[in-house]
Motif scaffolding. Structure first.
Motif, PDB file in Angstrom:
ATOM      1  N   PHE A  93      40.931  56.230  35.738  1.00  0.00           N
ATOM      2  CA  PHE A  93      41.237  54.794  35.742  1.00  0.00           C
ATOM      3  C   PHE A  93      42.645  54.548  36.272  1.00  0.00           C
ATOM      4  N   ARG A  94      43.601  55.300  35.763  1.00  0.00           N
ATOM      5  CA  ARG A  94      44.987  55.116  36.168  1.00  0.00           C
ATOM      6  C   ARG A  94      45.151  55.344  37.663  1.00  0.00           C
ATOM      7  N   GLU A  95      44.575  56.424  38.146  1.00  0.00           N
ATOM      8  CA  GLU A  95      44.660  56.718  39.570  1.00  0.00           C
ATOM      9  C   GLU A  95      44.007  55.615  40.395  1.00  0.00           C
ATOM     10  N   PHE A  96      42.857  55.139  39.934  1.00  0.00           N
ATOM     11  CA  PHE A  96      42.110  54.105  40.661  1.00  0.00           C
ATOM     12  C   PHE A  96      42.929  52.828  40.798  1.00  0.00           C
ATOM     13  N   VAL A  97      43.472  52.317  39.692  1.00  0.00           N
ATOM     14  CA  VAL A  97      44.152  51.022  39.760  1.00  0.00           C
ATOM     15  C   VAL A  97      45.509  51.122  40.452  1.00  0.00           C
ATOM     16  N   LEU A  98      46.212  52.244  40.298  1.00  0.00           N
ATOM     17  CA  LEU A  98      47.517  52.358  40.944  1.00  0.00           C
ATOM     18  C   LEU A  98      47.382  52.604  42.437  1.00  0.00           C
ATOM     19  N   GLU A  99      46.322  53.281  42.865  1.00  0.00           N
ATOM     20  CA  GLU A  99      46.083  53.442  44.307  1.00  0.00           C
ATOM     21  C   GLU A  99      45.748  52.090  44.950  1.00  0.00           C
ATOM     22  N   ARG A 100      45.263  51.169  44.162  1.00  0.00           N
ATOM     23  CA  ARG A 100      44.887  49.834  44.645  1.00  0.00           C
ATOM     24  C   ARG A 100      45.793  48.781  43.999  1.00  0.00           C
ATOM     25  N   ALA A 101      47.025  49.149  43.770  1.00  0.00           N
ATOM     26  CA  ALA A 101      47.940  48.280  43.032  1.00  0.00           C
ATOM     27  C   ALA A 101      48.110  46.914  43.686  1.00  0.00           C
ATOM     28  N   ASP A 102      48.199  46.874  45.002  1.00  0.00           N
ATOM     29  CA  ASP A 102      48.365  45.591  45.684  1.00  0.00           C
ATOM     30  C   ASP A 102      47.146  44.702  45.466  1.00  0.00           C
ATOM     31  N   ARG A 103      45.963  45.296  45.577  1.00  0.00           N
ATOM     32  CA  ARG A 103      44.735  44.513  45.363  1.00  0.00           C
ATOM     33  C   ARG A 103      44.627  44.094  43.904  1.00  0.00           C
ATOM     34  N   MET A 104      45.017  44.972  42.986  1.00  0.00           N
ATOM     35  CA  MET A 104      44.994  44.615  41.572  1.00  0.00           C
ATOM     36  C   MET A 104      45.922  43.435  41.307  1.00  0.00           C
ATOM     37  N   ARG A 105      47.122  43.498  41.856  1.00  0.00           N
ATOM     38  CA  ARG A 105      48.077  42.405  41.623  1.00  0.00           C
ATOM     39  C   ARG A 105      47.571  41.099  42.222  1.00  0.00           C
ATOM     40  N   GLU A 106      46.904  41.185  43.355  1.00  0.00           N
ATOM     41  CA  GLU A 106      46.369  39.973  43.978  1.00  0.00           C
ATOM     42  C   GLU A 106      45.304  39.336  43.099  1.00  0.00           C
ATOM     43  N   VAL A 107      44.403  40.141  42.542  1.00  0.00           N
ATOM     44  CA  VAL A 107      43.375  39.605  41.647  1.00  0.00           C
ATOM     45  C   VAL A 107      44.021  39.030  40.390  1.00  0.00           C
ATOM     46  N   VAL A 108      44.950  39.759  39.822  1.00  0.00           N
ATOM     47  CA  VAL A 108      45.629  39.309  38.607  1.00  0.00           C
ATOM     48  C   VAL A 108      46.420  38.022  38.867  1.00  0.00           C
ATOM     49  N   ARG A 109      46.982  37.908  40.033  1.00  0.00           N
ATOM     50  CA  ARG A 109      47.794  36.732  40.367  1.00  0.00           C
ATOM     51  C   ARG A 109      46.933  35.502  40.623  1.00  0.00           C
ATOM     52  N   THR A 110      45.769  35.679  41.230  1.00  0.00           N
ATOM     53  CA  THR A 110      44.965  34.542  41.681  1.00  0.00           C
ATOM     54  C   THR A 110      43.798  34.202  40.760  1.00  0.00           C
ATOM     55  N   ARG A 111      43.475  35.093  39.837  1.00  0.00           N
ATOM     56  CA  ARG A 111      42.352  34.865  38.927  1.00  0.00           C
ATOM     57  C   ARG A 111      42.861  34.715  37.500  1.00  0.00           C
ATOM     58  N   PHE A 112      41.970  34.341  36.619  1.00  0.00           N
ATOM     59  CA  PHE A 112      42.259  34.368  35.189  1.00  0.00           C
ATOM     60  C   PHE A 112      40.942  34.644  34.477  1.00  0.00           C
ATOM     61  N   THR A 113      41.036  35.059  33.239  1.00  0.00           N
ATOM     62  CA  THR A 113      39.840  35.435  32.505  1.00  0.00           C
ATOM     63  C   THR A 113      38.915  34.234  32.364  1.00  0.00           C
ATOM     64  N   GLN A 114      37.686  34.379  32.837  1.00  0.00           N
ATOM     65  CA  GLN A 114      36.690  33.317  32.743  1.00  0.00           C
ATOM     66  C   GLN A 114      35.407  33.920  32.151  1.00  0.00           C
ATOM     67  N   THR A 115      35.420  34.112  30.871  1.00  0.00           N
ATOM     68  CA  THR A 115      34.267  34.711  30.213  1.00  0.00           C
ATOM     69  C   THR A 115      33.257  33.634  29.868  1.00  0.00           C
ATOM     70  N   ASN A 116      32.092  33.687  30.465  1.00  0.00           N
ATOM     71  CA  ASN A 116      30.993  32.812  30.068  1.00  0.00           C
ATOM     72  C   ASN A 116      30.047  33.634  29.198  1.00  0.00           C
ATOM     73  N   GLU A 117      30.399  33.766  27.928  1.00  0.00           N
ATOM     74  CA  GLU A 117      29.593  34.557  27.005  1.00  0.00           C
ATOM     75  C   GLU A 117      28.458  33.693  26.471  1.00  0.00           C
ATOM     76  N   VAL A 118      27.270  33.905  27.027  1.00  0.00           N
ATOM     77  CA  VAL A 118      26.127  33.047  26.714  1.00  0.00           C
ATOM     78  C   VAL A 118      25.764  33.122  25.236  1.00  0.00           C
ATOM     79  N   ARG A 119      25.942  34.283  24.612  1.00  0.00           N
ATOM     80  CA  ARG A 119      25.548  34.426  23.209  1.00  0.00           C
ATOM     81  C   ARG A 119      26.343  33.509  22.281  1.00  0.00           C
TER      82      ARG A 119
END
Length: 368
Positions: A93-119
């Motif tokens: 996991f650590r290797e995966f997210v740090l190798e894609r750190a720029d993409r991770m930061r972009e998602v974190v910067r532009t998105r927010f948690t939107q959980t539609n928990e139907v239950r």
């Protein structure tokens, strides 16, 4: 506290209090991330209110979705993975997210948690249906923090409540694409509720800063990424509810949960009693913003009958109108409180109905 220290503190608490005993994968990843400056630091790309552990984990989930042949995917049951947490999980996991750190930061910067928990509809339904029965007419639903608005379909879902002792309560239409199961217990001194069989809804409006269009596969993929990756049944239910919604879509409005609340409420016909509901939204608000939200509801209630049904941590919601019930606190129970608030003039009449698991799988009815 610095942004990094805040992120690490939230990750640690999430691992211990939210994911602990519920999601082995997310408990493990959050606990390890809480001690890793580089991984936890990815969250600092978000605004402080949005920099939640679920956002980091959802961003990683979304990138693994896009690369399902990566070895990390074998720990993600949502993507068909069958491996449990082991000695390689964190390093991959650590290797995966740090190798894609720029993409991770972009998602974190532009998105927010939107959980539609139907239950969660199974928790909200008894309270909303009771309000409608009291109002003796169709009600207008307004969900604040609606994401894709799937909970607005609660009147079309089927419910089966498994009670202590083996009895079952059923509600909702006999034929429905979405069937929800919920364990229903009764706390000491409580009485098993009478759940109305039907809910008549005259209007459905959702308010969110960025509503999700379920017909857009990219947007639906983000909703799926917000579901905890080792709980694939939740993903399947999300897909089913999204498909059902296309036959009778609600009106979704982009706007601020406080500033645009009166305008969203005005979209519900004035002749309908208004039921505003929220589920795990207020923890993302700063303290003053929570107070502003309640004040806005009170203001709207001066012009029309209004009920607020909340499935929120007690200390983030009901405490403002029903103080002194510290035994309900999420910090003690790890459960949300289902509550109903009705305004009579400027006076809020509040009642705590049940304690409920955050994802809606069980609830315990409280004494009157």
């Amino acid at each position: 506290m610095s942004d990094l220290e805040l992120a690490k503190s939230r990750l640690r608490r999430f691992a211990e209090h939210d994911a602990g005993g519920v999601s082995p994968l997310y408990e493990h990843l959050a606990a390890r991330a809480a001690d890793d400056d580089e991984v936890a630091g990815l969250l600092t790309a978000a605004d402080a209110d949005d920099a939640q552990p679920t956002l980091l984990l959802a961003a990683a989930h979304r990138l693994v979705q896009a690369e399902p042949i990566h070895p990390l995917s074998r720990y993600y049951p949502s993507l068909g993975g069958l491996d449990g947490v082991d000695g390689q999980t964190w390093s991959l996991f650590r290797e995966f997210v740090l190798e894609r750190a720029d993409r991770m930061r972009e998602v974190v910067r532009t998105r927010f948690t939107q959980t539609n928990e139907v239950r969660r509809a199974a928790i909200l339904y008894p309270a909303v249906a009771m309000v409608a029965k009291q109002a003796k007419t169709k009600v207008g639903l307004l969900e604040v923090g609606c994401s894709a608005g799937l909970l607005l379909g609660m009147g079309t879902y089927g419910y089966r409540y498994q009670c202590d002792g083996g009895d079952q309560l059923t509600a909702g239409p006999a034929k429905t694409a979405v069937g929800l199961h919920c364990a229903l217990g009764v706390a000491d001194g409580g009485v098993q509720p009478s759940v109305p069989k039907k809910l008549a809804v005259g209007a459905k409006v959702g308010l969110d800063r960025l509503p999700v269009d379920c017909s857009d596969e990219e947007e639906l993929a983000w909703l799926e990424a917000c579901v905890w990756a080792d709980q694939p049944d939740r993903v399947r239910l999300l897909r089913t509810a999204a498909a059902a919604q296309r036959k009778d879509p609600p009106e979704l409005v982009a706007g601020d949960a406080v500033g645009d609340l009166p305008a969203a409420a005005a979209r519900v016909p004035a002749e309908l009693p208004l039921v505003v509901f929220t589920s795990y939204v207020l923890p993302y608000f700063a303290r003053q913003r929570r107070a502003d939200f309640l004040a806005t509801l009170q203001e709207i209630a001066t012009d029309r009958p209004l009920w607020w049904v909340s499935m929120e941590p007690y200390e983030a919601a009901l405490v403002h109108v029903l103080p002194g019930r510290d035994e309900l606190a999420f910090s003690r129970t790890a459960q949300t409180t289902l509550g109903v608030v009705h305004w009579e003039g400027s006076t809020a009449k509040a009642k705590a109905l049940a304690l409920a698991a955050p994802h809606g799988e069980r609830m315990s009815w409280l004494p009157s």
